[in-house]
Design a protein around this motif. Structure first.
Motif, PDB file in Angstrom:
ATOM      1  N   LEU A 118      75.685  63.609  -3.542  1.00  0.00           N
ATOM      2  CA  LEU A 118      77.034  63.841  -3.038  1.00  0.00           C
ATOM      3  C   LEU A 118      77.010  63.949  -1.517  1.00  0.00           C
ATOM      4  O   LEU A 118      76.073  64.513  -0.944  1.00  0.00           O
ATOM      5  N   LEU A 148      84.749  62.060  -1.758  1.00  0.00           N
ATOM      6  CA  LEU A 148      83.883  62.922  -2.558  1.00  0.00           C
ATOM      7  C   LEU A 148      83.373  64.146  -1.805  1.00  0.00           C
ATOM      8  O   LEU A 148      82.798  65.041  -2.420  1.00  0.00           O
ATOM      9  N   CYS A 149      83.574  64.200  -0.497  1.00  0.00           N
ATOM     10  CA  CYS A 149      83.188  65.398   0.252  1.00  0.00           C
ATOM     11  C   CYS A 149      84.331  66.407   0.268  1.00  0.00           C
ATOM     12  O   CYS A 149      84.160  67.556  -0.132  1.00  0.00           O
ATOM     13  N   TRP A 223      84.565  62.994 -11.082  1.00  0.00           N
ATOM     14  CA  TRP A 223      85.473  63.535 -10.056  1.00  0.00           C
ATOM     15  C   TRP A 223      86.883  62.984 -10.249  1.00  0.00           C
ATOM     16  O   TRP A 223      87.857  63.731 -10.233  1.00  0.00           O
TER      17      TRP A 223
END
Length: 250
Positions: A118, A148-149, A223
């Motif tokens: 990640l 995704l951060c 996610w």
């Protein structure tokens, strides 16, 4: 209880307290709300207004953040307690049930996130997915792109078709708003839209690297699956939108 006896019988407070063996000071102390009780009443009213305004979508954490932004000093545990006392329960998404990827992409790309992990910085890895949105006039299809951060939605597209243009529009929106550097990893399942020549050409032009989940492994794109589940639970609440305009407004 003393107030009820007083109203029903007409006896004075002193007489009632004497019969019950209670000092009058106990009655007057109980009848006067404390500073904490008054504060709970005020904050509880604020909580209920926020809860109703967001149509039962906000749990205690979100409401606590809203209160903090308004300068209200209280902890999340207090917000949770006051919500429980008022019977305020936020809508909960269903438990995540994995669905297999359709595996229709021609020459699927490897899962680059397995090695890279990640991201530690925004706009270095994005993930995308497609879901259906019910309306009274038919189905619509929503493509989303998530950083995704930060876990923020950086792009989305809503239309009445499942052609590759749906995902290219969502990516285009994110790319023009965020301007990621070359080397961005874009992860998705193996859907035919993401494996299309049109979308792959768009990624190449942006200097992005394509990444795909393993076949029949939806956990590799959990996610977006999680976001879509929450979105449907909060926005649809078991129903559907009137039409495309209603869905876009929401």
């Amino acid at each position: 209880m003393i107030d009820r006896i007083h109203l029903e019988t007409g006896h004075g407070i002193r007489s009632i307290c004497k019969v019950l063996g209670l000092p009058r000071s106990s009655y007057y102390h109980a009848a006067t709300p404390t500073a904490n009780e008054l504060s709970d009443l005020d904050i509880g009213g604020r909580i209920e207004r926020i809860f109703r305004h967001h149509r039962r979508r906000y749990g205690y954490r979100r409401i606590w953040r809203d209160l903090a932004e308004d300068g209200v000093v209280c902890g999340p545990a207090r917000v949770r307690r006051l919500m429980a006392e008022r019977g305020l329960k936020a809508i909960q998404p269903r438990t995540y049930v994995p669905r297999t990827s359709d595996g229709k992409a021609d020459k699927p790309s490897p899962n680059r996130l397995l090695k890279a992990g990640l991201p530690a910085a925004p706009d270095t890895a994005w993930a995308g997915d497609i879901t259906f949105i019910p309306t009274t006039s038919g189905w619509l299809y929503l493509a989303v792109v998530i950083d995704l951060c930060s876990r923020c939605i950086v792009g989305w597209a809503l239309d009445d078709h499942l052609r590759a243009e749906l995902v290219t529009e969502a990516f285009r929106q994110g790319y023009h708003s965020r301007r990621p550097r070359p080397g961005l990893i874009f992860h998705s399942d193996r859907g035919s839209q993401y494996g299309s020549r049109l979308f792959r050409a768009q990624l190449a032009e942006a200097g992005a690297l394509q990444s795909m989940s393993a076949r029949a492994n939806p956990y590799h794109n959990a996610w977006t699956e999680s976001f879509i589940g929450t979105l449907k639970a909060e926005m649809l609440q078991g129903g559907c939108f009137r039409d495309g305009a209603d869905a876009r407004t929401e």
